[in-house]
Design a protein around this motif. Structure first.
Motif, short mmCIF file in Angstrom:
data_model
loop_
_atom_site.label_atom_id
_atom_site.label_comp_id
_atom_site.label_asym_id
_atom_site.label_seq_id
_atom_site.Cartn_x
_atom_site.Cartn_y
_atom_site.Cartn_z
N SER A 26 0.93 -1.35 0.01
CA SER A 26 -0.01 0.01 -0.20
C SER A 26 0.68 1.35 -0.10
O SER A 26 2.03 1.16 0.53
CB SER A 26 -0.93 0.16 1.34
OG SER A 26 -0.10 0.07 2.51
N ASN A 28 2.69 4.36 1.20
CA ASN A 28 3.01 4.57 2.54
C ASN A 28 2.78 6.08 2.73
O ASN A 28 2.47 6.58 3.88
CB ASN A 28 4.29 4.00 2.94
CG ASN A 28 4.53 4.04 4.46
OD1 ASN A 28 3.68 3.84 5.29
ND2 ASN A 28 5.84 3.90 4.63
N ASP A 29 3.14 6.84 1.64
CA ASP A 29 3.25 8.44 1.91
C ASP A 29 1.80 8.94 1.21
O ASP A 29 1.84 9.08 0.05
CB ASP A 29 4.21 8.91 1.25
CG ASP A 29 4.25 10.36 1.37
OD1 ASP A 29 3.55 10.99 2.11
OD2 ASP A 29 5.17 10.92 0.77
N LYS A 30 0.74 9.36 1.85
CA LYS A 30 -0.42 9.90 1.56
C LYS A 30 -0.19 11.32 0.84
O LYS A 30 -1.12 11.70 0.44
CB LYS A 30 -1.53 10.06 2.49
CG LYS A 30 -1.88 8.54 3.31
CD LYS A 30 -2.49 7.81 2.22
CE LYS A 30 -2.81 6.21 2.82
NZ LYS A 30 -3.02 5.31 1.87
N ASN A 31 0.78 11.95 1.22
CA ASN A 31 1.19 13.06 0.65
C ASN A 31 2.09 13.08 -0.86
O ASN A 31 2.38 14.00 -1.08
CB ASN A 31 1.79 13.81 1.63
CG ASN A 31 1.37 14.36 2.78
OD1 ASN A 31 0.15 14.54 2.49
ND2 ASN A 31 1.74 14.43 3.99
N LYS A 33 2.44 13.15 -4.20
CA LYS A 33 1.79 13.80 -5.46
C LYS A 33 2.59 13.93 -6.69
O LYS A 33 3.74 14.12 -6.66
CB LYS A 33 0.98 14.87 -5.25
CG LYS A 33 0.12 14.78 -3.85
CD LYS A 33 -0.78 16.48 -3.68
CE LYS A 33 -1.60 16.29 -2.55
NZ LYS A 33 -2.47 15.33 -2.24
N TYR A 106 -5.09 7.22 -9.62
CA TYR A 106 -4.72 8.88 -9.29
C TYR A 106 -5.78 9.64 -10.18
O TYR A 106 -5.93 9.36 -11.23
CB TYR A 106 -3.25 8.78 -9.69
CG TYR A 106 -2.59 10.07 -9.22
CD1 TYR A 106 -2.35 10.23 -7.82
CD2 TYR A 106 -2.62 11.31 -10.02
CE1 TYR A 106 -1.52 11.26 -7.42
CE2 TYR A 106 -2.10 12.57 -9.66
CZ TYR A 106 -1.53 12.46 -8.26
OH TYR A 106 -1.30 13.71 -7.94
#
Length: 110
Positions: A26, A28-31, A33, A106
């Motif tokens: 999954s 790991n870094d929701k930020n 972009k 995305y």
């Protein structure tokens, strides 16, 4: 006749157990972009891209591909490039950390 029904039930259960033993990686870094490509901004392109990533046991992307295009090559390439550089939480197989494929959607929206 009862014996064949019982055998089918065992096979069905064994198959389900195999699929349940793998947990995909999954993000790991929701930020994490992607930067909107300038040409896509100017042309007001937007859409959703679905990508697949092969994530190693160390959380790094080993391979990637577009599964469903946004309809715009620039957006697909930018998303694939940016997310390939992101850190993932590794997946597991039978409870042990392992390389696994995972899908990421995305959305490009103006």
């Amino acid at each position: 006749m009862n014996k064949s029904v019982f055998t089918a039930a065992i096979l069905s259960f064994a198959t389900s157990a195999v699929f349940a033993a793998e947990v995909p990686a999954s993000l790991n870094d929701k930020n994490c972009k992607a930067e909107y490509p300038k040409a896509s901004l100017m042309n007001e392109e937007q859409g959703d891209v679905t990508m697949a990533f092969l994530v190693g046991a160390d959380g790094n992307v080993m391979d990637s591909k577009v599964e469903k295009s946004s309809g715009y090559k620039n957006l697909d390439k930018a998303a694939l490039k940016a997310l390939s550089a992101c850190k993932f939480k590794p997946g597991t197989k039978d409870g042990a950390v392992a390389q696994t494929w995972t899908k990421v959607d995305y959305s490009w929206k103006l």
